[in-house]
Each structure stands twice: as structure tokens, then as C-alpha cells.
Design a protein around this motif. Sequence first.
Motif, mmCIF file in Angstrom:
data_model
loop_
_atom_site.group_PDB
_atom_site.id
_atom_site.type_symbol
_atom_site.label_atom_id
_atom_site.label_comp_id
_atom_site.label_asym_id
_atom_site.label_seq_id
_atom_site.Cartn_x
_atom_site.Cartn_y
_atom_site.Cartn_z
ATOM 1 N N LEU A 101 20.028 34.559 34.776
ATOM 2 C CA LEU A 101 20.361 33.827 33.558
ATOM 3 C C LEU A 101 19.176 32.936 33.194
ATOM 4 O O LEU A 101 18.795 32.052 33.964
ATOM 5 C CB LEU A 101 21.620 32.975 33.773
ATOM 6 N N ALA A 102 18.593 33.180 32.014
ATOM 7 C CA ALA A 102 17.425 32.407 31.585
ATOM 8 C C ALA A 102 17.841 31.028 31.087
ATOM 9 O O ALA A 102 18.803 30.888 30.310
ATOM 10 C CB ALA A 102 16.674 33.159 30.487
ATOM 11 N N LEU A 103 17.117 30.021 31.534
ATOM 12 C CA LEU A 103 17.388 28.629 31.168
ATOM 13 C C LEU A 103 16.071 27.955 30.809
ATOM 14 O O LEU A 103 14.996 28.404 31.203
ATOM 15 C CB LEU A 103 18.022 27.876 32.342
ATOM 16 N N ALA B 109 23.878 35.203 17.399
ATOM 17 C CA ALA B 109 22.431 35.094 17.259
ATOM 18 C C ALA B 109 21.965 33.859 18.018
ATOM 19 O O ALA B 109 22.761 33.021 18.422
ATOM 20 C CB ALA B 109 22.032 35.010 15.786
ATOM 21 N N GLY B 110 20.659 33.769 18.178
ATOM 22 C CA GLY B 110 20.084 32.614 18.845
ATOM 23 C C GLY B 110 19.627 32.916 20.257
ATOM 24 O O GLY B 110 20.050 33.886 20.886
ATOM 25 N N ASP B 111 18.726 32.067 20.735
ATOM 26 C CA ASP B 111 18.162 32.207 22.072
ATOM 27 C C ASP B 111 17.615 30.843 22.470
ATOM 28 O O ASP B 111 17.976 29.817 21.860
ATOM 29 C CB ASP B 111 17.082 33.291 22.095
ATOM 30 N N VAL C 150 20.739 27.066 27.663
ATOM 31 C CA VAL C 150 21.249 28.297 28.268
ATOM 32 C C VAL C 150 21.061 29.475 27.308
ATOM 33 O O VAL C 150 21.499 29.422 26.158
ATOM 34 C CB VAL C 150 22.752 28.163 28.601
ATOM 35 N N ASP C 151 20.462 30.541 27.802
ATOM 36 C CA ASP C 151 20.323 31.777 27.016
ATOM 37 C C ASP C 151 21.520 32.673 27.319
ATOM 38 O O ASP C 151 21.414 33.685 27.993
ATOM 39 C CB ASP C 151 19.016 32.479 27.367
ATOM 40 N N TYR C 152 22.682 32.288 26.791
ATOM 41 C CA TYR C 152 23.926 33.003 27.090
ATOM 42 C C TYR C 152 24.015 34.316 26.319
ATOM 43 O O TYR C 152 23.356 34.518 25.298
ATOM 44 C CB TYR C 152 25.135 32.106 26.785
ATOM 45 N N ASP D 137 28.674 32.413 30.955
ATOM 46 C CA ASP D 137 27.272 32.121 31.240
ATOM 47 C C ASP D 137 27.008 30.622 31.243
ATOM 48 O O ASP D 137 26.237 30.113 32.075
ATOM 49 C CB ASP D 137 26.372 32.805 30.216
ATOM 50 N N CYS D 138 27.630 29.910 30.316
ATOM 51 C CA CYS D 138 27.447 28.452 30.289
ATOM 52 C C CYS D 138 28.036 27.807 31.546
ATOM 53 O O CYS D 138 27.465 26.850 32.081
ATOM 54 C CB CYS D 138 28.084 27.874 29.027
#
Length: 353
Positions: free
Chosen positions: A69-71, A94-96, A118-120, A134-135
Motif C-alpha cells: 500500500l503506497a503512502l 479518481a485521485g492518488d 493513503v493511495d487507496y 486500505d485506509c
Amino acid sequence: MSVHPAITDPDVRAHLERLAARAGTIPSGATDADGDDAARIAELRANPSWVRLPDDEVVESQDLDADGLALRLYRPRAGHRGTLVFAHGGGWVAGDLDNNDALCRALAAATDAQVLSVDYRLAPEHPFPAGLGDCERALRFAASGAGGLIDPALLGVAGHSAGGNLAAALALRSREGRAPGIRVQVLLCPVLDAPDPDRPSYRAHTENLPLTAKGMQWYWGLYLQEAAGAGSVGPAVAPGGVAASAPEGSAPGPVAQVAAPAGAASDGAVPVEAAPVRAPDLAGSAPAVIVAASVDPLSDEAEEYAGRLAASGVPVEFVRREGVPHLFLVFPSTPARDEVLAAIAPAVRRAFA
């Protein structure tokens, strides 16, 4: 394309007028268009304004990984106390890590807290409750100490727009002991209920805005995909109102046995973790900081949630900014954004004191 007359903040209005002159439409164009969902989603995800800003003398950033999981961790250079696990906006579709980069930096600078973005996972590929799961993973990573980067005793959650929805739902999980404990929830122009065209703020905000009533209904249908059909929005309900099974992601909590409002995606029950304002009881929730924009379909539900929390004995700081629309916090730096963040900062600092 005209700008909604209720947008009276001069800097925000000038920004929207520039966008309208250049593109021929307010940013809600993709969400309000008729046509292929995939094309509209692709247009939203290709937003050229989503960039990672360079670190400066105030805030530094560091990319992290929590088991895939990218943070991104934003840290005030002058010192910090507490960490906010942050969910970005983008209608859940959308969003990252880049689309709220500037907001995360400004939030960290204003509050003297770290911000862990958080990149959920996104809908419609990963509908409710995958992003929420993911969060929660990110919050658990923070509660582990993140390799010494985070004080696990000083945690909060935060989010913008759809991310505010995820933060509020995560705060409910925390209150119930199903997620690590938190000291504060910071909800910035959050989604807190199913779309309801009967709310005055929905009736008043239907066109020429960054988020319209129609756009919110489109986002909701992609996030809660079962809602697009004739069946129930939520998973099956076991005795006591607890979900017996769930879609991809962590198991959701109670399901509100209330018919969805007119215009919502289904006549079935709406999961409380998708519509936190429907939680039957909010006592014991973490102190809340809630921001609403006056020219926003979501403004009424934000104010309602603040009132319900306060009535339940939860400390609440509620800021309603007049003359600005949804997304004003992510426009290029304006006095409106900076003044609102300065107004909520003391409440965040108190929570982490």
C-alpha cells in the motif's frame, strides 16, 4: 460557461472563471456529462493539475510502503506532534497521492502534525468498502509506529470530499474498537450521506459548480455498485444489524435499515460506513473538526453531522466558509483555504496535546 452566482469569494471565483475560459467548462464537466462512464473516469484521472510539489523549508515528504500500500508522509520540519492518516478526494473513483499533495502540505504546516496520505484503491474497479479497508490498513501501519516515524499514541484521521467520507467511516470503526484508537477526525467538505435531492443544498447546487448534485449521484453509483441495481446497497445483515458478508475489503459495520432517500442509488439499506450520518449512535466518537463550503451540495449533511456529534457529547469544531464551492481547499493557494486551515488548526493541536 458561467460561474455559479453564489461563489462570491473573489480569488476562488477568479480561478473558476479562468478554468471556464480555458476549458469551456467548470471542472464538473466530466461528472455531469452523458455518455460512457469509462471515458468520463479516464478524463477525471488524467487531471493535469495533480502534481507533487517540491519539498520546501516548511514541510518535507517521504514515500512509504505498507505491504504494497503506497503512502506519503508529510512532516513539518520545525517539529511535529501527532499524525493524521489522510484520504484524498476524487469521488472514490479518481485521485492518488498527488491530487491532494498541496492540501496535505498545507494541513501539516497549519496544524504542526504529520500527514500520512493513503493511495487507496478506487471504484469502480474496487467498490465499497475496498478503499475504506486500505485506509484502515494505513491506520494500523501508523499504529505500529511505521518503523519509528510515527507516535502510535497520537493518531487521527482526516480526509477531503470522498476522503472525508472514508475518514468518518474509519473513525466509526475506531470508536467501535475495530480499528486503532484515534484522537481526532478532520473532515474537509466530506460526503456523509447518500445523495438526497430533497436536501436544500442539493436543490440549490445543480450546475456551474466543481461538484453538482448530478455529479454526486454519479460518483455514488460507481462507489456503491449494488446501488445501481434493484437490490440492496449493502451486504446481507445478520442479527443485530451487523453485516454478515461484505464486498472486497475489510468487513463493514452496521447497515442502516432506512430506505435510501430519493435519488439515492437504491431503495435498499444504505451501509452506515458509506453514509456515516445515518449511524444510530455517535457517542464516544473522536473529537471532530468539520469544514463545509456554503456553495456545495454536501454542505447540509456536514452541518447535520456536526450537530449530531455535538448532541452526542462529542467535541466539534465546525467551520462553514461562505461564498466558496466544493474543492475550494484544493484550488491554488487562496486566502480562503489558508484562513480555514488556520481556523481549524487549534482544535487539531488540542487533540494531540
